[in-house]
Design an enzyme around this catalytic site. Structure first.
Site, PDB file in Angstrom:
ATOM      1  CG  HIS A 161      30.731  48.932  30.525  1.00 55.89           C
ATOM      2  ND1 HIS A 161      31.418  48.577  31.659  1.00 55.89           N
ATOM      3  CD2 HIS A 161      29.538  49.432  30.968  1.00 55.89           C
ATOM      4  CE1 HIS A 161      30.686  48.853  32.738  1.00 55.89           C
ATOM      5  NE2 HIS A 161      29.541  49.364  32.344  1.00 55.89           N
ATOM      6  CB  SER A 192      35.702  45.879  41.608  1.00 53.56           C
ATOM      7  OG  SER A 192      35.274  46.766  40.596  1.00 53.56           O
ATOM      8  CG  ASP A 194      38.972  42.099  26.862  1.00 56.67           C
ATOM      9  OD1 ASP A 194      38.104  41.362  26.343  1.00 56.67           O
ATOM     10  OD2 ASP A 194      39.380  41.937  28.034  1.00 56.67           O
TER      11      ASP A 194
HETATM   12  N1  APR Z   1      40.169  36.100  38.277  1.00 56.64           N
HETATM   13  C1  APR Z   1      39.037  36.693  38.753  1.00 56.64           C
HETATM   14  N2  APR Z   1      39.026  37.947  39.240  1.00 56.64           N
HETATM   15  C2  APR Z   1      40.184  38.624  39.234  1.00 56.64           C
HETATM   16  C3  APR Z   1      41.384  38.090  38.748  1.00 56.64           C
HETATM   17  C4  APR Z   1      41.352  36.752  38.246  1.00 56.64           C
HETATM   18  N3  APR Z   1      42.461  36.150  37.768  1.00 56.64           N
HETATM   19  N4  APR Z   1      42.365  39.031  38.879  1.00 56.64           N
HETATM   20  C5  APR Z   1      41.783  40.119  39.424  1.00 56.64           C
HETATM   21  N5  APR Z   1      40.460  39.880  39.648  1.00 56.64           N
HETATM   22  C6  APR Z   1      39.433  40.762  40.206  1.00 56.64           C
HETATM   23  C7  APR Z   1      39.920  41.847  41.141  1.00 56.64           C
HETATM   24  O1  APR Z   1      40.012  41.343  42.469  1.00 56.64           O
HETATM   25  C8  APR Z   1      38.838  42.906  40.994  1.00 56.64           C
HETATM   26  O2  APR Z   1      37.801  42.731  41.960  1.00 56.64           O
HETATM   27  O3  APR Z   1      38.847  41.451  39.127  1.00 56.64           O
HETATM   28  C9  APR Z   1      38.235  42.639  39.615  1.00 56.64           C
HETATM   29  C10 APR Z   1      38.485  43.722  38.606  1.00 56.64           C
HETATM   30  O4  APR Z   1      37.810  44.865  39.013  1.00 56.64           O
HETATM   31  P1  APR Z   1      37.862  46.218  38.166  1.00 56.64           P
HETATM   32  O5  APR Z   1      39.257  46.502  37.777  1.00 56.64           O
HETATM   33  O6  APR Z   1      37.122  47.237  38.936  1.00 56.64           O
HETATM   34  O7  APR Z   1      37.089  45.821  36.809  1.00 56.64           O
HETATM   35  P2  APR Z   1      35.538  45.804  36.512  1.00 56.64           P
HETATM   36  O8  APR Z   1      34.746  45.369  37.697  1.00 56.64           O
HETATM   37  O9  APR Z   1      35.363  45.078  35.241  1.00 56.64           O
HETATM   38  O10 APR Z   1      35.261  47.358  36.278  1.00 56.64           O
HETATM   39  C11 APR Z   1      33.988  47.777  35.923  1.00 56.64           C
HETATM   40  O11 APR Z   1      34.819  49.975  35.534  1.00 56.64           O
HETATM   41  O12 APR Z   1      36.235  51.646  34.680  1.00 56.64           O
HETATM   42  C12 APR Z   1      35.274  50.763  34.463  1.00 56.64           C
HETATM   43  O13 APR Z   1      34.281  50.594  32.399  1.00 56.64           O
HETATM   44  C13 APR Z   1      35.243  49.971  33.206  1.00 56.64           C
HETATM   45  O14 APR Z   1      33.951  47.992  32.693  1.00 56.64           O
HETATM   46  C14 APR Z   1      34.797  48.610  33.661  1.00 56.64           C
HETATM   47  C15 APR Z   1      34.071  48.917  34.955  1.00 56.64           C
END
Ligand code: APR
Length: 245
Positions: A117, A189, A102
């Site tokens: 990524h 996650s 982003d």
């Molecule tokens: N502060 C910290 N963590 C948070 C918050 C917050 N305010 N709000 C949500 N989360 C956590 C959620 O609990 C979740 O575990 O952020 C995490 C987001 O997880 P994903 O949506 O799976 O994102 P990410 O881990 O970045 O995904 C990895 O997957 O599809 C792909 O390429 C995409 O880079 C991405 C990769």
């Protein structure tokens, strides 16, 4: 807040700190995460939108989705979590690795970011004609799908899709960054590899490893500490000023 004092004690003695961020770090800025209750992958299928095969099948559909996300992100501003990490990045012993495309870490002024990524603001030739990737911050883009200015073929988003390899230079820089005193995994996650493996690699080098996530992930059990709270609340409570080498 549970764990903050313990983490600050570790940071007080840390020369090298590496932070890996995921979508959760931008959640408070209004950028949707991928998984969880309102996650993008609840509404959209990754197989239709974020794979090379999806792009080959229907480049316009893929570009419409990326253009929608670009417009959404263009309205978002960095939050206190981004700002703390930007301040830490003035220290030579600091490395930020982000899975986020982003650009909000950049907008906060963070230096030396490793973009695991890629970037949603970068485009490149889908046919790899040899033209270097280019920046385009227009949202919406004037024509979909956009074209490569080098060869006139299709352009694609400069992001890493499922099934694609991580850039070798990026992996090498990460390999060096996991050798640190404290490694923080923030707002991810921790299920998408190879990014999710970096915290384990850091632990194997002897780093103190901690997760910051309101919902502790399955990966947290293998780390030294999990702070179950939002990044934008926890990071402003952390204190780190790099010790001189
Ligand atoms: N502060 C910290 N963590 C948070 C918050 C917050 N305010 N709000 C949500 N989360 C956590 C959620 O609990 C979740 O575990 O952020 C995490 C987001 O997880 P994903 O949506 O799976 O994102 P990410 O881990 O970045 O995904 C990895 O997957 O599809 C792909 O390429 C995409 O880079 C991405 C990769």
């Amino acid at each position: 807040m549970d764990g903050v004092t313990a983490l600050n004690e570790r940071l007080a003695n840390a020369r090298r700190v590496t932070v890996m961020t995921g979508a959760g770090v931008s959640a408070a800025s209004g950028v949707p995460t991928f998984r969880g209750a309102d996650g993008l992958w609840r509404t959209f299928r990754a197989e239709d939108l974020a794979t090379p095969e999806a792009f080959d099948r229907d480049p316009l559909l893929v570009w419409e989705w990326y253009d929608w996300r670009r417009k959404l992100i263009a309205e978002c501003r960095p939050n206190p979590a981004h700002e703390v990490l930007a301040a830490w990045s003035a220290n030579a012993g600091f490395t930020l690795i982000t899975q986020n495309v982003d650009g909000l870490h950049e907008a906060a002024g963070t230096r030396g970011i490793i973009r695991f990524h890629g970037s949603i603001w970068e485009l490149r030739c889908a046919d790899a004609c040899g033209l270097a990737p280019w920046q385009d911050r227009r949202a919406p883009l004037p024509v979909l799908p956009p074209r490569c200015p080098g060869c006139g073929g299709l352009a694609r988003p400069g992001v890493v899709w499922f099934g694609e390899a991580i850039d070798r230079g990026v992996l090498m820089r990460c390999g060096a960054a996991v050798s640190c005193d404290v490694f923080l995994s923030v707002g991810t996650s921790s299920i998408v590899y190879p990014a999710a493996g970096l915290a384990h690699a850091a632990r194997d080098t002897g780093a103190f490893t901690a997760e910051i996530n309101p919902t502790a992930t399955d990966a947290a059990a293998a780390l030294d500490l999990a702070i179950a709270a939002p990044a934008e609340k926890v990071l402003p409570l952390l204190r780190w000023s790099a010790l001189k080498a």
